[in-house]
Design an enzyme around this catalytic site. Structure first.
Site, short mmCIF file in Angstrom:
data_model
loop_
_atom_site.label_atom_id
_atom_site.label_comp_id
_atom_site.label_asym_id
_atom_site.label_seq_id
_atom_site.Cartn_x
_atom_site.Cartn_y
_atom_site.Cartn_z
N SER A 169 -14.99 17.48 -10.51
CA SER A 169 -16.11 17.78 -9.74
C SER A 169 -16.49 16.19 -9.09
CB SER A 169 -17.33 18.06 -10.52
OG SER A 169 -18.26 18.48 -9.49
N ASP A 211 -15.00 29.76 -7.90
CA ASP A 211 -15.97 28.71 -8.28
C ASP A 211 -17.08 29.12 -7.46
OD1 ASP A 211 -17.37 26.40 -8.87
OD2 ASP A 211 -15.42 25.38 -8.98
N HIS A 213 -16.78 26.74 -12.66
CA HIS A 213 -16.73 25.58 -12.35
C HIS A 213 -16.14 24.42 -13.50
CE1 HIS A 213 -16.98 22.29 -9.47
NE2 HIS A 213 -17.83 21.56 -10.29
#
Length: 266
Positions: free
Chosen positions: A96, A217, A246
Site C-alpha cells: 500500500s 480490492d 487489500h
C-alpha cells in the site's frame, strides 16, 4: 541519530543468508502483519522489518505532523534505516503506502534496490480525468468525517471492508492495529496518503518492479495495476492473486509467499 531511529521504529533483522529483503507494511498495520510470511524467507534471507512512524506500535511522540505531511519524510526514514544497517543492496516489498515509499526511495537511490515488489499499490487514490483511482473527493471527505466523529465505529466498519476476504482472524488483526493508532495521527496520515499524487514520479523509476494485485480490492481498482505497468520506468510485471481484499499477507499468506518467491531476484 541512527540508533535512535532504529529503536524508535522497532527495526528488526531476522533470518540468515547473503541476500537482504525489506518488508514494509502499509497504513493501519505494523510489522506484525508479516508474521505469516516471514517463515518462507528467513531461511534464505536477512529480513529487515520496521514500523512506519504512524503505526500504533511506535511512540506517538516521534510523530511530527510538520515533517510527515508528505511521503518524503517516510522515504527519509527508510533510507536512513538502510544506511544505519550498512545495507548496499536489497529487494524491497512494500504494501500500500509503503509501495509508494519504496518507489520514491528507488528514485533517490536506485543502486540500493535490486527489485521493488509493490502490493496493493496506488499512485493516486482519487479519480481524475482519464484516470480511475477509485474514489471521488466527496467520498474521501466522508471517510475523514467518519474517522473524526467516531474512530471506533469507523474502524469497526472499515476493517472488514478493506480486508475483503471472509477471514475473521484477519479482520480482528487489522482492527487491532488500527485501534493501536492514535486517532488524530491515523486521520492525519490518511489525509497525506489520499492527497498524494505520484503519477508524475513513476517514469523516473529505473529499478525492476513487480506489481501484485488481488482480483478485487475495494481501495485499488484492477486498472491501477495496469496503469503502473505502463507508467513505471523500470521493467515491470503484474501478478494477480486469486484472492480478494487489500491485505493478502493476512488473508492468503501462503499464496502471497509463493508469488513473492517467484518475483524476487534469483
Amino acid at each position: 541519530m541512527a540508533n535512535t531511529l532504529l529503536e524508535a521504529l522497532n527495526v528488526r533483522v531476522v533470518g540468515s543468508g547473503d541476500r537482504i529483503l525489506v518488508l514494509a507494511h502499509g497504513f493501519g498495520t505494523d510489522q506484525s502483519v508479516w508474521q505469516r510470511i516471514l517463515p518462507f524467507f528467513t531461511p534464505n534471507y536477512r529480513v529487515i522489518l520496521y514500523d512506519l512512524v504512524c503505526a500504533g506500535s511506535v511512540n506517538p511522540e516521534y510523530f511530527d505532523s510538520t515533517r510527515y505531511d508528505t511521503l518524503d519524510a517516510f522515504v527519509d526514514d527508510l533510507l536512513n534505516i538502510l544506511k544505519a544497517l550498512g545495507v548496499h543492496r536489497c529487494a524491497y516489498v512494500g504494501h500500500s503506502v509503503s509501495a509508494m515509499i519504496g518507489i520514491l526511495a528507488s528514485i533517490r537511490c536506485p543502486q540500493l534496490f535490486s527489485k521493488l515488489i509493490l502490493i496493493g499499490a496506488s499512485p493516486r487514490f482519487l479519480n481524475d480525468e482519464n484516470y480511475h483511482g477509485g474514489f471521488e473527493q466527496g467520498e474521501i471527505e466522508e471517510v475523514f468525517s467518519a474517522m473524526k466523529a467516531n474512530y471506533e465505529a469507523w474502524v469497526n466498519g472499515f476493517a472488514p471492508v478493506l480486508v475483503g476476504a471472509d477471514v475473521p482472524t484477519a479482520v480482528r488483526e487489522f482492527s487491532r492495529t488500527l485501534f493501536n493508532m492514535r486517532p488524530d495521527i491515523s486521520l492525519f496520515v490518511s489525509r497525506t496518503i489520499f492527497n498524494s499524487d505520484l503519477r508524475g514520479e513513476l517514469g523516473k523509476v529505473r529499478v525492476p518492479c513487480c506489481v501484485i494485485q488481488t482480483v478485487k480490492d475495494v481501495s485499488v481498482p484492477a486498472s491501477v495495476a495496469e496503469y503502473l505497468k505502463t507508467r513505471l520506468g523500470g521493467r515491470t510485471t503484474v501478478e494477480i492473486l486469486r484472492t480478494e481484499g487489500h491485505l493478502p499477507h493476512l488473508t492468503a499468506p501462503v499464496l502471497l509467499a509463493q508469488v513473492l518467491r517467484r518475483a524476487l531476484p534469483r
